[in-house]
Design a protein around this motif. Structure first.
Motif, PDB file in Angstrom:
ATOM      1  N   LEU A 172      -0.586   6.243   5.683  1.00 49.81           N
ATOM      2  CA  LEU A 172       0.228   5.998   4.481  1.00 49.81           C
ATOM      3  C   LEU A 172       0.855   7.300   3.990  1.00 49.81           C
ATOM      4  CD1 LEU A 172      -1.816   3.452   2.349  1.00 49.81           C
ATOM      5  CD2 LEU A 172       0.372   3.093   3.484  1.00 49.81           C
ATOM      6  N   GLN A 173       0.138   8.415   4.153  1.00 50.40           N
ATOM      7  CA  GLN A 173       0.680   9.706   3.719  1.00 50.40           C
ATOM      8  C   GLN A 173       1.910  10.087   4.540  1.00 50.40           C
ATOM      9  OE1 GLN A 173      -0.643  11.659   1.033  1.00 50.40           O
ATOM     10  NE2 GLN A 173       1.463  12.353   1.276  1.00 50.40           N
ATOM     11  N   SER A 174       1.833   9.920   5.861  1.00 45.48           N
ATOM     12  CA  SER A 174       2.978  10.291   6.700  1.00 45.48           C
ATOM     13  C   SER A 174       4.184   9.399   6.409  1.00 45.48           C
ATOM     14  CB  SER A 174       2.609  10.253   8.189  1.00 45.48           C
ATOM     15  OG  SER A 174       2.336   8.947   8.644  1.00 45.48           O
ATOM     16  N   VAL A 175       3.939   8.121   6.139  1.00 48.40           N
ATOM     17  CA  VAL A 175       5.029   7.207   5.818  1.00 48.40           C
ATOM     18  C   VAL A 175       5.606   7.541   4.435  1.00 48.40           C
ATOM     19  CG1 VAL A 175       5.672   4.787   5.488  1.00 48.40           C
ATOM     20  CG2 VAL A 175       4.072   5.405   7.299  1.00 48.40           C
ATOM     21  N   ALA A 176       4.725   7.839   3.477  1.00 48.86           N
ATOM     22  CA  ALA A 176       5.189   8.208   2.132  1.00 48.86           C
ATOM     23  C   ALA A 176       6.001   9.494   2.182  1.00 48.86           C
ATOM     24  CB  ALA A 176       4.002   8.348   1.184  1.00 48.86           C
ATOM     25  N   ASP A 177       5.559  10.466   2.972  1.00 46.78           N
ATOM     26  CA  ASP A 177       6.303  11.725   3.095  1.00 46.78           C
ATOM     27  C   ASP A 177       7.699  11.479   3.660  1.00 46.78           C
ATOM     28  OD1 ASP A 177       4.115  13.090   2.092  1.00 46.78           O
ATOM     29  OD2 ASP A 177       3.448  13.825   4.060  1.00 46.78           O
ATOM     30  N   ALA A 178       7.804  10.616   4.663  1.00 44.53           N
ATOM     31  CA  ALA A 178       9.113  10.284   5.231  1.00 44.53           C
ATOM     32  C   ALA A 178       9.969   9.544   4.212  1.00 44.53           C
ATOM     33  CB  ALA A 178       8.947   9.456   6.505  1.00 44.53           C
TER      34      ALA A 178
ATOM     35  N   PRO B 154      -7.843   8.349   0.171  1.00 47.82           N
ATOM     36  CA  PRO B 154      -6.558   9.066   0.128  1.00 47.82           C
ATOM     37  C   PRO B 154      -5.582   8.483   1.154  1.00 47.82           C
ATOM     38  CG  PRO B 154      -8.402  10.615   0.179  1.00 47.82           C
ATOM     39  CD  PRO B 154      -8.972   9.247   0.422  1.00 47.82           C
ATOM     40  N   PRO B 155      -4.276   8.507   0.859  1.00 47.21           N
ATOM     41  CA  PRO B 155      -3.281   7.944   1.782  1.00 47.21           C
ATOM     42  C   PRO B 155      -3.338   8.550   3.188  1.00 47.21           C
ATOM     43  CG  PRO B 155      -2.263   8.437  -0.329  1.00 47.21           C
ATOM     44  CD  PRO B 155      -3.658   8.979  -0.387  1.00 47.21           C
ATOM     45  N   ALA B 156      -3.755   9.796   3.292  1.00 49.08           N
ATOM     46  CA  ALA B 156      -3.840  10.447   4.606  1.00 49.08           C
ATOM     47  C   ALA B 156      -4.955   9.861   5.473  1.00 49.08           C
ATOM     48  CB  ALA B 156      -4.055  11.950   4.436  1.00 49.08           C
ATOM     49  N   GLU B 157      -5.843   9.082   4.860  1.00 47.35           N
ATOM     50  CA  GLU B 157      -6.977   8.505   5.598  1.00 47.35           C
ATOM     51  C   GLU B 157      -6.802   7.019   5.886  1.00 47.35           C
ATOM     52  OE1 GLU B 157     -10.608   9.390   3.564  1.00 47.35           O
ATOM     53  OE2 GLU B 157     -10.137  11.531   3.428  1.00 47.35           O
TER      54      GLU B 157
ATOM     55  N   LEU C 294       0.822  -1.207   0.000  1.00 46.93           N
ATOM     56  CA  LEU C 294       0.000   0.000   0.000  1.00 46.93           C
ATOM     57  C   LEU C 294       0.859   1.261   0.000  1.00 46.93           C
ATOM     58  CD1 LEU C 294      -3.149  -0.807   2.132  1.00 46.93           C
ATOM     59  CD2 LEU C 294      -2.639  -1.245  -0.269  1.00 46.93           C
ATOM     60  N   LEU C 295       2.037   1.192   0.617  1.00 51.75           N
ATOM     61  CA  LEU C 295       2.949   2.325   0.541  1.00 51.75           C
ATOM     62  C   LEU C 295       3.379   2.558  -0.904  1.00 51.75           C
ATOM     63  CD1 LEU C 295       4.661   4.550   1.785  1.00 51.75           C
ATOM     64  CD2 LEU C 295       6.399   2.816   2.305  1.00 51.75           C
ATOM     65  N   SER C 296       3.616   1.490  -1.650  1.00 57.19           N
ATOM     66  CA  SER C 296       3.965   1.624  -3.063  1.00 57.19           C
ATOM     67  C   SER C 296       2.836   2.311  -3.830  1.00 57.19           C
ATOM     68  CB  SER C 296       4.256   0.246  -3.672  1.00 57.19           C
ATOM     69  OG  SER C 296       4.562   0.375  -5.045  1.00 57.19           O
TER      70      SER C 296
END
Length: 147
Positions: free
Chosen positions: A130-136, A71-74, A14-16
Motif C-alpha cells: 500500500l505504501q508503494s502504491v500510495a507513493d506512486a 503500516p502501509p509498507a507492511e 485500503l489505498l484511501s
C-alpha cells in the motif's frame, strides 16, 4: 487472472486509508465511499472481510470508522486480494499428473502453464505494498510499468 470488482474496491478502500493515514482517528465508511466512489453498502461488506483478515481495525460509535491494522509498507496487494477473493490463481483446474501420464491429450502441460502463470501473478502482487502504491499515487514514486 482477472481482478474482481470486489478485489479492486478492497484495494481502493485500503489505498484511501493509506493516503490519509496521517489524519487522526478512524475514517468513516461514508468518507471512504465518497473518496473512492464505491457504493457504501458494498464497501461495508468488503471492509468486514478485510477486518476478518486482520488488515483493518474498526471503532464503533461517534468518531468511529476504520484504520489500517499495520503500516502501509507492511500490507501487500496480494493480501488484500486474497482476503476478498481467495487465493490468487488463474483458475481451479487441478494439478498436473506427476508421473507424466495425462488423462487427456496435452492437459497436464496446460495445467502446469496455468500454475506457473498464477504463481507469477502472486509474486507480482506481493511486490506492491500500500505504501508503494500510495507513493506512486502522490507522484513521489514512479508509476508501475508493464514488464
Amino acid at each position: 487472472m482477472r481482478v474482481s470488482s470486489k478485489g479492486d474496491y478492497a484495494c481502493r478502500a485500503l489505498l484511501s486509508l493509506a493516503l490519509h493515514a496521517d489524519e487522526r482517528g478512524p475514517t468513516s465508511v461514508r468518507d471512504i465511499a465518497e473518496r473512492t466512489g464505491i457504493p457504501q453498502p458494498y464497501l461495508e461488506q468488503i471492509l468486514l472481510a478485510l477486518k476478518g483478515a486482520g488488515l483493518v481495525r474498526s471503532k464503533r460509535g461517534v468518531g468511529g470508522g476504520y484504520v489500517l491494522s499495520r503500516p502501509p509498507a507492511e500490507i501487500r496487494l496480494s493480501e488484500i486480494l486474497s482476503a476478498v477473493d481467495g487465493p490468487i490463481t488463474l483458475g481451479d483446474f487441478g494439478q498436473p499428473h506427476q508421473d507424466g501420464a495425462c488423462d487427456h491429450e496435452g492437459q497436464c502441460v496446460l495445467l502446469a502453464i496455468w500454475g506457473c502463470a498464477g504463481a507469477a501473478m502472486q509474486r507480482l502482487m506481493e511486490g506492491f505494498t500500500l505504501q508503494s502504491v500510495a507513493d506512486a499515487a502522490r507522484g513521489e514514486a514512479p508509476w508501475p510499468t508493464a514488464l
